[in-house]
Design an enzyme around this catalytic site. Structure first.
Site, PDB file in Angstrom:
ATOM      1  N   GLU A  65      34.907 -49.327  24.679  1.00 32.55           N
ATOM      2  CA  GLU A  65      34.916 -49.373  26.138  1.00 32.55           C
ATOM      3  C   GLU A  65      34.883 -47.980  26.753  1.00 32.55           C
ATOM      4  OE1 GLU A  65      34.401 -51.943  27.764  1.00 32.55           O
ATOM      5  OE2 GLU A  65      35.106 -53.673  26.629  1.00 32.55           O
ATOM      6  N   ASP A 177      26.786 -58.865  21.275  1.00 29.66           N
ATOM      7  CA  ASP A 177      25.652 -58.614  22.159  1.00 29.66           C
ATOM      8  C   ASP A 177      25.013 -57.233  22.044  1.00 29.66           C
ATOM      9  OD1 ASP A 177      28.021 -57.581  23.145  1.00 29.66           O
ATOM     10  OD2 ASP A 177      27.762 -58.307  25.181  1.00 29.66           O
ATOM     11  N   GLU A 272      32.328 -67.044  33.258  1.00 32.77           N
ATOM     12  CA  GLU A 272      32.387 -66.288  32.004  1.00 32.77           C
ATOM     13  C   GLU A 272      31.838 -67.099  30.837  1.00 32.77           C
ATOM     14  OE1 GLU A 272      33.686 -62.639  29.959  1.00 32.77           O
ATOM     15  OE2 GLU A 272      32.886 -63.289  31.890  1.00 32.77           O
ATOM     16  N   GLU A 291      24.947 -58.167  33.621  1.00 34.57           N
ATOM     17  CA  GLU A 291      23.900 -58.518  32.659  1.00 34.57           C
ATOM     18  C   GLU A 291      22.774 -59.359  33.277  1.00 34.57           C
ATOM     19  OE1 GLU A 291      27.258 -57.020  30.441  1.00 34.57           O
ATOM     20  OE2 GLU A 291      27.133 -58.568  31.992  1.00 34.57           O
TER      21      GLU A 291
END
Length: 551
Positions: A65, A177, A272, A291
């Site tokens: 992150e 992902d 989500e 996204e």
């Protein structure tokens, strides 16, 4: 309200994985200011970072992150202990920025967290001349890839010391992902074919085992057998159509995007997780993730289909109507009720609003640079090395960040408190996407009402504004081309492109017969000479739009 780390509860990873008292939003949005703001604003932000930001903190943060948001040389040195204490080379998921890896730190990490470091660490090595940063990130990525299943599928969670998979579900969503994103973009950025080979093997496995037979849904399957493990998709997997655009698989990108488009239409946001079997929300919060916007942007850049501008308009209206407050944009706690949370992620400014801005600012330098850069998974711009630039006269990234002075402007779409976007095809609609049968199929797959019963088809007065039209047909014909074949500019379309629908300045050939060429989204007429076709308008029950019924 502003947020920092949760000192009262060090185990609160929901906060502490990202926030460590180092002005994260400021750092994460520096290039957003360069792209969208004025030069004075950008320079002031840089000054604040230099004067006030320090990573010398007693804070335990997640390596992935913080890497994607803020990596520089000092921060990278503080993250390195995560790699150095691992037997496999796969890094620990978290480190203390001052003291290294805690003794009690978990040895389980996700595929995306360990395999999505090579872009930032690789660029840092090139900027500093120190190859060590790139070497540890590349070793971690290869350690993950070397443990793929015989089907070329990756699991979700792995033990960094033993290399054993803990969670064996394979997907394109959360936990995996950005691994796929980084192997392809590493090839684009660094030119090493090893990365391309990884991506092509991984993508082939995705199409064979993860994508469902319809071609729209990318499922959760067991990495060793390909058997279905869950019937939900998550909002993070909405990045995949954008990556498919980069890879050149437009048809798959269009189909996958339609799924998320119809989920958004149904809830005016993306939950989500969404259960595509039950056609219901599985996890209801939406932290304004980028996204879906990212994929919309890339699909518009690839197709120039105005449908994607309409999608962007829809997103802007919903964000303004549902989430915009005096000091920012609030997370949606429940897309069904509209409940908001007192939190705004840094990626809202770093990615979500940046991609929306670039979607509509079609003359922006980043949109005229022949793709001489890649976006990281946090939306940061990394330019290609000079030897990989498409052509030298293209506007440069250096010009964008050092000389460009932007004048703030805004685009206003009608009444900001009403939804006025429609997706019903009109007689001369320039968009192909809403007219395609794939659009209605994707809507049905996620439970979105389509056709004349769609709420958007009714005016506020209760009058149906999109009545059912019975099938009808008409003919369209063109006479022979009598122009001189050597004179390209004596008639309509004097652009050296062969006139209407022409390609490559080939001119006209009155002796050749008309030919219809199939391409993404429909058909292209190579020549209109002596062409005669019959078009039939389809009813809504048959998907709407037109079809060629004779010629």
């Amino acid at each position: 309200n502003g947020r920092g780390s949760d000192k009262s509860d060090p185990t609160n990873i929901n906060i502490n994985d990202v926030l460590g008292d180092y002005s994260l939003t400021l750092v994460d949005t520096l290039d957003t200011l360069a792209i969208m703001g004025t030069q004075d604003q950008f320079e002031e932000a840089v000054r604040l970072v230099l004067e006030q930001v320090s990573f010398d903190k007693d804070s335990k943060v997640q390596v992935f992150e913080l890497n994607i948001r803020a990596l520089g040389e000092d921060l990278a040195n503080r993250l390195l202990p995560a790699f150095q204490s691992s037997k496999t080379g796969i890094p620990y998921p978290r480190v203390n920025l001052r003291y290294g890896v805690p003794r009690t730190e978990t040895v389980e990490t996700c595929t995306a967290g360990a395999g999505s470091l090579v872009l930032e660490f690789g660029v840092l090595s090139r900027l500093t001349g120190n190859p060590y940063y790139e070497s540890v990130a590349k070793r971690a990525l290869k350690a993950i890839w070397d443990r793929r299943s015989p089907l070329d599928l990756l699991g979700n969670v792995i033990n960094i010391q033993t290399g054993q998979w803990i969670h064996t579900a394979s997907s394109t969503g959360a936990g995996i992902d950005s691994f796929f994103e980084y192997v392809l973009k590493a090839y684009v950025l660094f030119g090493e074919t090893e990365y391309l080979n990884m991506f092509e093997d991984a993508y082939g496995a995705i199409l064979q085992h993860i994508r469902d037979p319809s071609g729209y849904i990318y499922r959760n399957v067991h990495m060793s057998s390909g058997t279905l493990m869950a019937t939900w998709i998550d909002s993070l997997s909405a990045f995949m159509p954008g990556l498919q655009v980069l890879h050149g698989d437009l048809e798959s990108a269009i189909k996958g995007h339609l799924i998320f488009y119809n989920i958004w239409k149904r809830y005016h946001a993306l939950p989500e997780r969404f259960d595509y079997y039950q056609k219901t929300v599985d996890i209801a919060f939406y932290p304004l993730r980028p996204e879906f916007v990212e994929s919309t942007y890339h699909l518009y850049r690839a197709t120039r289909d105005p449908f994607y501008l309409q999608v962007g308009e829809m997103i802007i209206e919903d964000l303004n109507n549902r989430t915009r407050l005096a000091c920012g944009f609030a997370n949606i706690g429940d897309v069904r009720t509209g409940r908001l949370e007192d939190r705004m992620e840094s990626f809202v400014l770093s990615e979500t609003l940046k991609y929306l801005y670039l979607l509509f600012d079609i003359s922006h330098p980043l949109n005229t640079m022949d793709s001489n850069f890649v976006f990281t998974t946090e939306g940061h711009v990394l330019p290609l090395a000079k030897q990989y630039l498409v052509r030298e006269e293209s506007p440069s990234i250096r010009h964008l960040f050092s000389e460009r002075v932007c004048k703030p402007h805004r685009v206003i779409f009608g009444n900001p408190v009403q939804h006025h976007y429609l997706s019903q095809p009109q007689l001369l609609d320039l968009s192909s996407i809403p007219c395609r049968p794939e659009t209605d199929l994707a809507a049905e797959m996620v439970g979105t009402i389509v056709g004349p019963s769609d709420d958007d088809a009714l005016s506020p007065l209760g009058v149906c504004s999109a009545p059912v039209i019975n099938d009808r047909s008409f003919e369209l014909s063109f006479g022979p081309d009598t122009r001189n074949n050597n004179n390209h500019n004596n008639h309509h379309g004097n652009n050296n492109n062969g006139g209407f629908g022409g390609r490559g300045g080939a001119g006209y050939d009155r002796n050749r017969s008309p030919k219809i060429i199939e391409f993404v989204g429909g058909f292209l007429a190579r020549s209109l000479s002596d062409l005669k076709i019959e078009l039939s308008k389809r009813s809504w029950s048959n998907g709407g739009g037109y079809q060629v019924t004779g010629g």
